[in-house]
Structure formats: structure tokens, C-alpha cells
Motif scaffolding. Structure first.
Motif, PDB file in Angstrom:
ATOM      1  N   VAL A  13      23.332  21.721   4.596  1.00  0.00           N
ATOM      2  CA  VAL A  13      23.132  20.277   4.501  1.00  0.00           C
ATOM      3  C   VAL A  13      24.258  19.793   3.608  1.00  0.00           C
ATOM      4  O   VAL A  13      24.291  20.112   2.420  1.00  0.00           O
ATOM      5  N   ILE A  18      25.121  17.367   8.723  1.00  0.00           N
ATOM      6  CA  ILE A  18      23.945  18.215   8.572  1.00  0.00           C
ATOM      7  C   ILE A  18      24.068  19.355   9.578  1.00  0.00           C
ATOM      8  O   ILE A  18      24.239  19.125  10.773  1.00  0.00           O
ATOM      9  N   GLU A  60      15.080  15.557  10.447  1.00  0.00           N
ATOM     10  CA  GLU A  60      15.311  16.993  10.262  1.00  0.00           C
ATOM     11  C   GLU A  60      14.035  17.819  10.371  1.00  0.00           C
ATOM     12  O   GLU A  60      14.051  19.021  10.104  1.00  0.00           O
ATOM     13  N   VAL A  79      15.525  22.623   4.919  1.00  0.00           N
ATOM     14  CA  VAL A  79      16.223  22.334   6.179  1.00  0.00           C
ATOM     15  C   VAL A  79      17.381  23.310   6.396  1.00  0.00           C
ATOM     16  O   VAL A  79      17.546  23.866   7.495  1.00  0.00           O
TER      17      VAL A  79
END
Length: 422
Positions: A13, A18, A60, A79
Motif C-alpha cells: 500500500v 495500491i 480494498e 490489505v
């Protein structure tokens, strides 16, 4: 036979992207992600810019409960961790959980949530005694950075060693080095490691303002971070996370895993000198580099690329340059060097892991990302800093380094592993 630690999965990230692909696209393009701060009103501060991640937790895949419970830094880690787990191809449910661990780096932990809750509980600082009844029920987790490592442990079912490494700006490098040592000594077979940080809050900005470490090019934030350039005037803060799956080599080979690289050497030193000051001769960083190179059993000529700390301060840039010359000798002049902070800012405890992932992708792609905003090289920084434009090159070994407040100096050697195909 000695146990060797290899990287089999990565997730990111980052400011400007991302996921590892978006992150690599930004680095390879030499594109800066710094901009005026949007997280809060930064108008009262000396430096009013940062490299922010365009992060939407709903997009996400985080649930509303996770969003309410987790600090932004923990959200980043989850994430990035999910991407790294998928990238590794490991079926974690089939692993012995007691041989599976977590080592997460963070310098300032859950700063964003702590500051938010203090503001509420103190009625914007008007009450000396903070009223805890106004605080969220997850406040304890914000006080203990180990809660973020625990989230990664929940994610993969880790019941082995689960730790947070907090050594300031070298945290994201030291956590991965520590994880490699756990694998080498036989404590674990797989470690989920890396770093995470979401420090973009008023308290962090004002701390860097007070010591005048940050750039004041508020009218042109995109070009504010200028490592190794004689017009530089300080660092630019950032945020983000990189999570890495580290695995014992034979464990990875047995399952036919794709191996990005081996952590061939790692070392850390402290100058025991000054909280923020650095000796101009680069002695402590050079000693860390030499120790990492000795552990990797590599001569200086084997290093094909140096990923610099490159914070964009005169003190750091000159200290690093001296360290590279001191440790690599004449080969330092023939080795490409670049600094990612020129594009993604300085995310404190996360940056070392983001730089490791970028270095791994440089090995994979055969491309060395540039140092953005380097138009007028400092005469005292006279190495090959790959200005402005990426360079194609086969790289088999990378030296990546970090420097942190408190005098911490760390170095890691990443080496391509033979017959490591996807």
C-alpha cells in the motif's frame, strides 16, 4: 546445512498506488506522489505536504467493523498482507501454526487514532484530565503497537513468534532482518514481515517542523523531496505499508514457489552519538554494510544496485555517500544508486519494507528506478544516482540501507536465487 531465508510473496500500500503493480509502475516511471496534505488542515504548519496513499478501505475489502476497529496503519498492513499471502501461493491453513510467525516494523504505531482520541477526550486540549468515557472501546489497541502484529497473526493463523520491531526509521528494514534471523536459527519456517505506518497527523508534522527536517517547498510539493540535489531543503513525510512473506529456502523449493530473492545478509549498528546527528564520515553505516556483505559472502563488485535511504537532507545524503565509498571502495563509483523517497516520501517505520519490495521488483524487471527531482547534483554527492529516468540493467544483488533517529544504521543484501522461476 545452513537455513536460508527467501522472499516468496509481497504486497504494498503505497503513495501513488495500491498493490505491488501500481507501486512498481510509479517507481519505474519516476513519478512523484507527494502533494499538499489533505488528511487535515495543515495551514498552520511550516511544511504542509506529504506523500499520501489514495486508500479507500471499503474498496480494498475491509468490513465496516474492521474499519471502525483498526487504525489506518493496521488497515494498511492487513490489505498489504492479503496481497502478499495471495502472491506467495502458500496455503497457510495447511502450515504448522507454531512454525509460522509475524515480525512487523513500525516507528510511531497507531499515532493517527491516538491523536484523534486525545482530541476528543480532552475536549481539544481544554481539559487537563482526559475523560476516557468519550474514547472508543479500541483505545487499548492503539496504545499497544503489538496489536497490529496480532492482526497479521489472525490473518494467517500464526501461533509462532509474533513481534513488533520499532527502531525508528529503520523499523521496516530491521523487522525483515529479524525475521530472516528467526528462519536461519530454526525458530520458524515462514514469517509474515514488513512494515506499516500512517503518521500523517498534526503531532507528527509539527515534530518534524520543530527540528526543521522537512521541506518547505509548499508551492511545489511534487518536486519537494530532492535527495542528493544541491537545492534540497529537507524530507517529505509519507505513509504506507509493505508486507513480505519470508520462507525457508528448502521449504519454498519443495512446493515450487516463485522466489523473488534471498536475504543474503543483514546487519545493524548504532552511532551512540546523537538523536538526529550523523558523523559525516559514514562510519557506522559503512560498518553495517560491511557486516551484511560479509554475511552474504559477497565482494563489493557483486553489488549491482544500491537502494539508498535518500531522505533529502544534506546531513543524511553526505553521510550515505561517504558510507558507500568507505564500504565499497572504488566500486561505489561504478554502482547505480537511487532513492525512492523522492517519489513516495518518508513513511518512517514502513519505508524500509517499501524499499525492499521496490528493490525486489528491480531485480525481477531488470530496471533500476530513478531518483526523481535530481537536476543539480550536490558536488559532495558524486556517485551515480540514476537521475530522473529509470535504467535497464540486470541486477543480481542489491544493497538496501536505512538510517534512523537514535543513530540506527541498517543494511541488507538481497540476492537473486538461481532457478527461481514462477
Amino acid at each position: 546445512m545452513s537455513r536460508r531465508a527467501v522472499i516468496t510473496g509481497v504486497g504494498a500500500v503505497a503513495p501513488g498506488g495500491i498493490g505491488k503493480k501500481a507501486y512498481w509502475d510509479l517507481l519505474a516511471a519516476g513519478r512523484s506522489a507527494t502533494r499538499s496534505i489533505t488528511h487535515f488542515d495543515a495551514s498552520p504548519y511550516r511544511s504542509r505536504m506529504a506523500a499520501e496513499a489514495d486508500f479507500d478501505p471499503v474498496r480494498e475489502g475491509l468490513t465496516q467493523q474492521e474499519i471502525r476497529r483498526l487504525d489506518r496503519a493496521a488497515q494498511f498492513a492487513v490489505v498489504a498482507g492479503r496481497e502478499a499471502v495471495a502472491d506467495s501461493g502458500l496455503t497457510f491453513a495447511k502450515l504448522d501454526p507454531t512454525r509460522l510467525g509475524v515480525a512487523l516494523g513500525s516507528a510511531v504505531g497507531c499515532t493517527t487514532s491516538l491523536e484523534r482520541e486525545y482530541i476528543v477526550g480532552s475536549d481539544v486540549g481544554n481539559k487537563w484530565e482526559v475523560d476516557q468515557t468519550y474514547a472508543v472501546p479500541h483505545l487499548y489497541d492503539y496504545f499497544t503497537p503489538s496489536s497490529m502484529a496480532a492482526e497479521l497473526a489472525y490473518l494467517v493463523g500464526a501461533e509462532g513468534p509474533v513481534n513488533v520491531v520499532s527502531t525508528g526509521c529503520t523499523s521496516g528494514l530491521d523487522s525483515v532482518g529479524y525475521a530472516a534471523e528467526l528462519i536461519a536459527e530454526g525458530t520458524a519456517d515462514v514469517i509474515v514481515t514488513g512494515g506499516t505506518e500512517a503518521p500523517l497527523s498534526p503531532i507528527t508534522v509539527v515534530c518534524f517542523d520543530v527540528i526543521r527536517a522537512s521541506s518547505t517547498r509548499n508551492d511545489d510539493p511534487n518536486t519537494a523531496c530532492r535527495p542528493f540535489d544541491k537545492t534540497r531543503d529537507g524530507l517529505v513525510l509519507g505513509e504506507g505499508s509493505a508486507i513480505i512473506i519470508l520462507e525457508e529456502l528448502e521449504h519454498a523449493r519443495k512446493r515450487g514457489a516463485h522466489i523473488y530473492a534471498e536475504i543474503a545478509g543483514f546487519a545493524s549498528r548504532c552511532n551512540a552519538y546523537h538523536m538526529t546527528g550523523l558523523h559525516p564520515d559514514g562510519k557506522e553505516m559503512a560498518e553495517a554494510i560491511n557486516a551484511a556483505m560479509t554475511q552474504a559472502k559477497l565482494e563489493s563488485e557483486a553489488i549491482g544496485y544500491i537502494n539508498a535511504h535518500g531522505s533529502g537532507t544534506k546531513q543524511n545524503d553526505r553521510h550515505e555517500t561517504a558510507a558507500f565509498k568507505r564500504s565499497l571502495g572504488q566500486h561505489a563509483y561504478a554502482t547505480p544508486v537511487s532513492g525512492f523517497k523522492s517519489m513516495i516520501g518518508h513513511s518512517l517505520g514502513a519505508i524500509g519494507s517499501l524499499e525492499i519490495v521496490g528493490s525486489l521488483l528491480a531485480i525481477e524487471e531488470g530496471v533500476i528506478p530513478p531518483t526523481a527531482n535530481l537536476h543539480e547534483p550536490d558536488p559532495e554527492c558524486d556517485l551515480d544516482y540514476v537521475p530522473l529516468v529509470a535504467r535497464e540493467a540486470q541486477v543480481d544483488a542489491v544493497l538496501t540501507v536505512g538510517s534512523g533517529f537514535g543513530g540506527f544504521q541498517s543494511a541488507m543484501v538481497l540476492r537473486r536465487v538461481e532457478e527461481a522461476g514462477r
